[in-house]
Design an enzyme around this catalytic site. Structure first.
Site, PDB file in Angstrom:
ATOM      1  N   VAL A 122       0.866  -1.174   0.000  1.00 29.76           N
ATOM      2  CA  VAL A 122       0.000   0.000   0.000  1.00 29.76           C
ATOM      3  C   VAL A 122       0.903   1.224   0.000  1.00 29.76           C
ATOM      4  O   VAL A 122       1.969   1.223   0.597  1.00 29.76           O
ATOM      5  CB  VAL A 122      -0.987   0.086   1.198  1.00 29.76           C
ATOM      6  CG1 VAL A 122      -2.009  -1.023   1.145  1.00 29.76           C
ATOM      7  CG2 VAL A 122      -0.267   0.075   2.522  1.00 29.76           C
ATOM      8  N   SER A 123       0.446   2.270  -0.695  1.00 34.55           N
ATOM      9  CA  SER A 123       1.268   3.476  -0.750  1.00 34.55           C
ATOM     10  C   SER A 123       0.651   4.622   0.039  1.00 34.55           C
ATOM     11  O   SER A 123       1.347   5.578   0.352  1.00 34.55           O
ATOM     12  CB  SER A 123       1.508   3.898  -2.201  1.00 34.55           C
ATOM     13  OG  SER A 123       0.285   4.145  -2.840  1.00 34.55           O
ATOM     14  N   THR A 124      -0.649   4.524   0.345  1.00 31.56           N
ATOM     15  CA  THR A 124      -1.295   5.616   1.077  1.00 31.56           C
ATOM     16  C   THR A 124      -2.192   5.074   2.177  1.00 31.56           C
ATOM     17  O   THR A 124      -2.669   3.935   2.115  1.00 31.56           O
ATOM     18  CB  THR A 124      -2.172   6.475   0.135  1.00 31.56           C
ATOM     19  OG1 THR A 124      -3.263   5.676  -0.331  1.00 31.56           O
ATOM     20  CG2 THR A 124      -1.382   7.014  -1.035  1.00 31.56           C
TER      21      THR A 124
END
Length: 80
Positions: A12-14
């Site tokens: 996940v990036s956010t």
């Protein structure tokens, strides 16, 4: 017939992704279920990157998985 082996990679990036049901744990669960129903044996713990952009190949979990592939090749990598 031999059992196929795989690795699992999740990212996940956010925080927003995690908030909308795409958390690391949700991805791991979905990937493990897919591996099981598809007849794969998971060769190690899932490789994980949190807060890492998809445009960079130097993500720590991703690099760890690539190294694992060199040491112990598998038939598939399952990515959510």
């Amino acid at each position: 017939m031999s059992i196929k082996s795989c690795y699992i990679y999740v990212r996940v990036s956010t925080e927003e992704q995690a908030k909308y049901g795409y958390s690391i744990e949700a991805q791991k669960k979905a990937c493990l279920e897919y591996a099981h129903k598809s007849g794969y044996s998971v060769a190690s713990k899932p490789f994980v990157d949190e807060g890492e952009t998809a445009t960079a190949a130097n993500r720590p979990g991703f690099q760890e998985m690539l190294n694992a592939c060199e040491e112990k090749p598998v038939e598939a990598i399952i990515v959510w």
